[in-house]
Scaffold this active site. Structure first.
Site: not given
Lengths: 345, 345
Positions: A51, A166-168, A291
């Site tokens: 984001t 995005s990492g997750h 989201c």
């Protein structure tokens, strides 16, 4: 990550030994992330998540003219672009895919095009969109949050300027992400007030999270094809189980899609009731709505595709999903839908 | 934090059980942080750090008129305010303290005033600045990153509208911070694209880090007075050891200061050389220069005070600092300075 959450915590910007050790860890993670996405390490800017990376793109390109995007983009892209200035809508078809032949880019300075849709999994024609953008002289940003770690992606070979991730979404920790910035492109920073990340993102580096992101990138990079095959098999099974129930339809492109997501519509029952029923059976699913919450707002993605969003479910798997969990969905889904329909009748 | 980095990781915005459990953890941490700073839980907005919180303040108030701040503010405040629009400089004295009698706030919409200086530790006259701001009808933002956890702070009793804080500055993890927003004040979000944090900060919540921030807030809240007394004793010892060396002077207010920081100037040697010498002795110190690097740029804080920044050292202690570490500094400092002066002679 554990050592970095305890004894090793330090500021990578300092000249003392602790700082140097932290700096080395951050730069090691940068190489790992760069390797996963086929970029140069210097093209990787760590952020607090996709984001923020997307906000940085839209904000940093605000002076370049209008921003073009399809209504199926993630709310982060839609909201950040709307704040930056004029937005030009790109058309999509019934599968949520950008209709490349119909795009017009007059006055556009930046085109956003997701690698794949986050709700219906449809892969976008990024290369064709980028070609049209290049012809029009505009920059291209790819929101690859729904793709990185699930499909192979080589920034060096992509005709695009900016990629957010995005990492997750691929097994890294929450609170991490990255923005890939093409070498030579100067993007004004979004978060200002320090020279971290080569003056591209201010704020003390989140060393533990960055180390975790790097480790996840290396792990998933070594097994993307295997992971994708397993995810595809699992989501094919989810889809088959769902479609075996009367009045269930698939949304998005069920063939040319990212492997870990499928989206279905369930006639005659509210998505939220299905979610709660699945939850009782130990299955955590997601409605096809906003989201950030299970709000009753219809999903702009499905609305753009001409689909009734209140009846949709997004089913996704991750690196930790087991076949037993797929079987749990298969057992529960038909019962949950049947019970809800009986209540309603 | 550990469970949230592994099995419990989930999106607090979802209706499934995993989401609810994550939501409860985030809201529990919000209560812990609120308790530490005397705020209502709903006034706490979690961010990726103080830098982001400060950016959110400056950006969110950009339409309110000029922003007033002293040149001793942290670079995050200085840079974020400069980007937001016109900046009005507040005067400071030789200790780095804002000179309240001389401030003029015509056309100002927001006054930034740090609780205490991050380099020289001087406590600012926040109440008096806030009174002047209220009289002029402007909002007040307090950067409390150098104060939270080290001194008692009660947002409910402070005549200010916004407070930013950093997690890692009081024992929480890197990558966390918060912005306190006075009830009723509507601040446009800085990071957009989702309704997280009551639509005040978009992006998936960093659950593990937030839980860690909450735990640190509770721990430090229960022991602030004890911690402050120990830190004061340790920094008094550091200062005494430093001032025992010829040609060493103290910068900032050595009495009315936050307990964990002191700043000294060392005549005749470069700060960086002292840092490296101390590092060899196992002491991690910090030059009085830019936050984000040990750059050779003079510190704006010290420049505003009329001090030669290239000769300054910032010495700070944390919750984990031992008396043995203080003794290590005391043993090393005089030798390091003497050696450097001998080299130069």
């Amino acid at each position: 990550m554990l050592p970095w959450l305890s004894g090793l915590a330090a500021d990578p910007g300092r000249v003392h030994t602790e700082g140097h050790v932290a700096r080395a860890a951050v730069e090691g993670a940068r190489e790992q992330v760069a390797a996963l996405v086929g970029a140069r390490p210097r093209e990787v800017v760590f952020t607090s998540g996709a984001t923020e990376a997307i906000n940085a793109v839209a904000f940093g390109c605000a002076d370049r003219g209008a921003q073009a995007l399809a209504p199926v983009e993630h709310s982060a892209v839609r909201d950040a672009a709307a704040r930056a200035g004029e937005v030009v809508a790109l058309p999509v078809d019934g599968l949520g895919r950008v209709s490349v032949d119909d795009i017009a880019l007059d006055g556009v300075g930046l085109v956003h095009c997701q690698w794949a849709n986050h709700e219906v999994a449809t892969v976008q024609p990024v290369a064709a969109v980028a070609e049209a953008a290049r012809a029009a002289g505009t920059l291209v940003h790819v929101d690859a949050a729904a793709a990185v770690g699930h499909v192979a992606l080589a920034f060096a070979d992509m005709p695009v300027d900016l990629v957010s991730l995005s990492g997750h979404k691929f097994g890294g920790p929450q609170g991490t992400g990255a923005l890939l910035v093409r070498r030579g492109l100067r993007l004004p920073p979004f978060v200002v007030g320090g020279d971290q990340e080569r003056a591209r993102r201010a704020g003390l580096e989140n060393v533990a999270a960055i180390v975790g992101l790097g480790a996840a990138a290396e792990a998933v990079g070594a097994s993307t094809a295997d992971e994708a095959a397993r995810a595809r098999q699992q989501t094919d099974a989810l889809l088959a189980a769902a479609l075996a129930v009367d009045g269930v339809v698939a949304y998005g492109d069920t063939r040319d899609r990212v492997p870990h997501i499928v989206c279905v519509g369930v006639e005659g029952v509210e998505a939220e009731a299905v979610l709660l029923g699945l939850d009782q059976a130990g299955v955590a699913a997601h409605s096809g709505s906003a989201c950030s919450s299970e709000s009753l707002e219809p999903s702009p993605v499905l609305a753009a595709m001409g689909v009734d969003a209140e009846r949709s479910l997004r089913l996704s798997v991750g690196w930790s999903t087991t076949d037993a969990e797929i079987a749990a969905f298969t057992r529960a889904f038909a019962d949950v839908v049947a019970r809800l329909r009986a209540l309603r009748a």
